[in-house]
Design a protein around this motif. Structure first.
Motif, PDB file in Angstrom:
ATOM      1  N   LYS A   1      25.474  31.394  36.548  1.00  0.00           N
ATOM      2  CA  LYS A   1      25.979  31.472  37.764  1.00  0.00           C
ATOM      3  C   LYS A   1      26.864  30.287  38.270  1.00  0.00           C
ATOM      4  N   TRP A   2      26.830  29.551  38.009  1.00  0.00           N
ATOM      5  CA  TRP A   2      26.745  28.343  38.400  1.00  0.00           C
ATOM      6  C   TRP A   2      28.649  28.166  36.815  1.00  0.00           C
ATOM      7  N   TRP A   3      27.879  28.318  35.831  1.00  0.00           N
ATOM      8  CA  TRP A   3      29.466  28.643  34.834  1.00  0.00           C
ATOM      9  C   TRP A   3      30.848  29.122  35.489  1.00  0.00           C
TER      10      TRP A   3
ATOM     11  N   MET B   1      14.713  32.767  39.887  1.00  0.00           N
ATOM     12  CA  MET B   1      15.471  32.528  38.918  1.00  0.00           C
ATOM     13  C   MET B   1      15.388  31.841  37.683  1.00  0.00           C
ATOM     14  N   ALA B   2      15.754  32.465  36.614  1.00  0.00           N
ATOM     15  CA  ALA B   2      15.259  31.118  35.619  1.00  0.00           C
ATOM     16  C   ALA B   2      17.013  30.537  35.612  1.00  0.00           C
ATOM     17  N   TYR B   3      16.538  29.808  34.208  1.00  0.00           N
ATOM     18  CA  TYR B   3      17.736  28.460  34.326  1.00  0.00           C
ATOM     19  C   TYR B   3      18.834  29.483  33.795  1.00  0.00           C
ATOM     20  N   PRO B   4      19.008  30.116  32.381  1.00  0.00           N
ATOM     21  CA  PRO B   4      20.191  30.209  31.641  1.00  0.00           C
ATOM     22  C   PRO B   4      20.590  31.247  33.409  1.00  0.00           C
ATOM     23  N   MET B   5      20.334  31.850  33.406  1.00  0.00           N
ATOM     24  CA  MET B   5      21.457  32.714  34.820  1.00  0.00           C
ATOM     25  C   MET B   5      21.509  32.117  35.611  1.00  0.00           C
ATOM     26  N   LYS B   6      21.160  30.761  36.180  1.00  0.00           N
ATOM     27  CA  LYS B   6      21.442  29.685  36.672  1.00  0.00           C
ATOM     28  C   LYS B   6      22.570  29.069  36.026  1.00  0.00           C
ATOM     29  N   LEU B   7      22.167  28.404  35.232  1.00  0.00           N
ATOM     30  CA  LEU B   7      23.673  28.762  34.104  1.00  0.00           C
ATOM     31  C   LEU B   7      25.259  29.286  34.253  1.00  0.00           C
TER      32      LEU B   7
END
Length: 85
Positions: free
Chosen positions: A9-11, A1-7
């Motif tokens: 989802k977390w946000w 999973m790419a970093y922007p997608m993790k961010l």
């Protein structure tokens, strides 16, 4: 999973949790204030407050301007950092 997608989802999870917490606190407090006569007391206090200090441009407006300025400053700094890359 790419970093922007993790961010993202977390946000979204944090935003949902904060929204739920705010609604869990605000809705009962509003219901209590509406049924307790506090609203009439607040209206009466607003009518009788003094007009000293900043006058029409009160502390609330000054605080709001600082917050808006901070948000604009953050957006400008973030956009500058993205251009450098």
């Amino acid at each position: 999973m790419a970093y922007p997608m993790k961010l993202a989802k977390w946000w979204s999870r944090v935003a949902a949790a904060v929204t739920g917490a705010v609604l869990a606190l605000v809705v009962p407090a509003h219901a209590w204030a509406a049924s307790n006569g506090v609203a009439d007391l607040a209206v009466e206090a607003a009518r009788r407050r003094s007009r000293g200090g900043f006058g029409f441009f009160g502390f609330g407006l000054l605080c709001c301007l600082f917050v808006v300025g901070g948000v604009i400053l953050a957006i400008v700094l973030i956009s500058r950092n993205r251009r450098r890359r």
